[in-house]
Design a protein around this motif. Structure first.
Motif, PDB file in Angstrom:
ATOM      1  N   GLU A  27      11.688  -1.118  -4.518  1.00  0.00           N
ATOM      2  CA  GLU A  27      10.268  -1.453  -4.454  1.00  0.00           C
ATOM      3  C   GLU A  27      10.032  -2.863  -4.969  1.00  0.00           C
ATOM      4  O   GLU A  27      10.614  -3.277  -5.968  1.00  0.00           O
ATOM      5  N   TYR A  30      12.987   6.862  -6.978  1.00  0.00           N
ATOM      6  CA  TYR A  30      12.347   6.000  -5.979  1.00  0.00           C
ATOM      7  C   TYR A  30      13.095   6.154  -4.664  1.00  0.00           C
ATOM      8  O   TYR A  30      14.332   6.095  -4.645  1.00  0.00           O
ATOM      9  N   TYR A  78       4.885   0.431  -3.927  1.00  0.00           N
ATOM     10  CA  TYR A  78       4.360   1.759  -4.221  1.00  0.00           C
ATOM     11  C   TYR A  78       3.207   1.551  -5.199  1.00  0.00           C
ATOM     12  O   TYR A  78       3.438   1.218  -6.350  1.00  0.00           O
TER      13      TYR A  78
END
Length: 178
Positions: A100, A96, A138
């Motif tokens: 997130e 990542y 995301y």
């Protein structure tokens, strides 16, 4: 069989209270709800459905972020009844680009504003705890409900990398939060 310890001796999630929710550290008993979610077609936007073994590895690795990174998932429960309603938190597995903000709710909690209430609380906590200026979602482009929620929370779609090259990245400005 080896008994599980009653308490955890490493850093865990703080408790956050909202009008309707108690956000807390996930416990082993929460896995049954997570497994049910990952076995259901609703998990398609998370790469599922998954087997119980796959779901356990995801759950355990996400909960393991707390002692390793100082953030992770919160289990959401109804303050009045104690009913488990889902999960909201900050995730950053390997690959990542940034932490997130993510969520999932049980089928019975859908459409009640539970994910939004939990997400707002986590955004304020992230700002107060880490001083971050922003946090991203995301989201798979086919997940219209999560995209709509990210936008309702005040986020804007940005051209930035996500967890997957096709992700819709929604950025939330945290600077105005307490």
């Amino acid at each position: 069989m080896i008994a599980r310890p009653a308490t955890i001796a490493f850093p865990s999630a703080p408790e956050i209270l909202t009008d309707r929710l108690r956000l807390r550290m996930p416990v082993h008993g929460d896995f049954a709800h997570r497994q049910a979610f990952y076995a259901d077609a609703r998990s398609v936007w998370e790469g599922g459905p998954f087997t119980a073994e796959q779901a356990w590895r995801i759950f355990a690795s996400e909960v393991g972020q707390w002692p390793l990174m100082g953030f992770g998932p919160f289990s959401m429960e109804d303050r009045a009844s104690g009913e488990y309603l889902g999960e909201v938190g900050i995730y950053q597995p390997e690959g990542y680009p940034e932490p997130e903000l993510g969520w999932f709710v049980t089928a019975g909690a859908e459409g009640r504003g539970i994910a939004a209430e939990g997400a707002r609380a986590v955004m304020a906590w992230a700002r107060a705890s880490f001083g971050w200026d922003h946090i991203d979602n995301y989201i798979d482009p086919g997940n219209a409900r999560s995209i709509a929620l990210g936008l309702r929370l005040g986020g804007v779609i940005v051209d930035a990398p996500g967890a997957d090259p096709t992700d819709v990245v929604i950025r939330h400005d945290l600077r105005g939060l307490a």
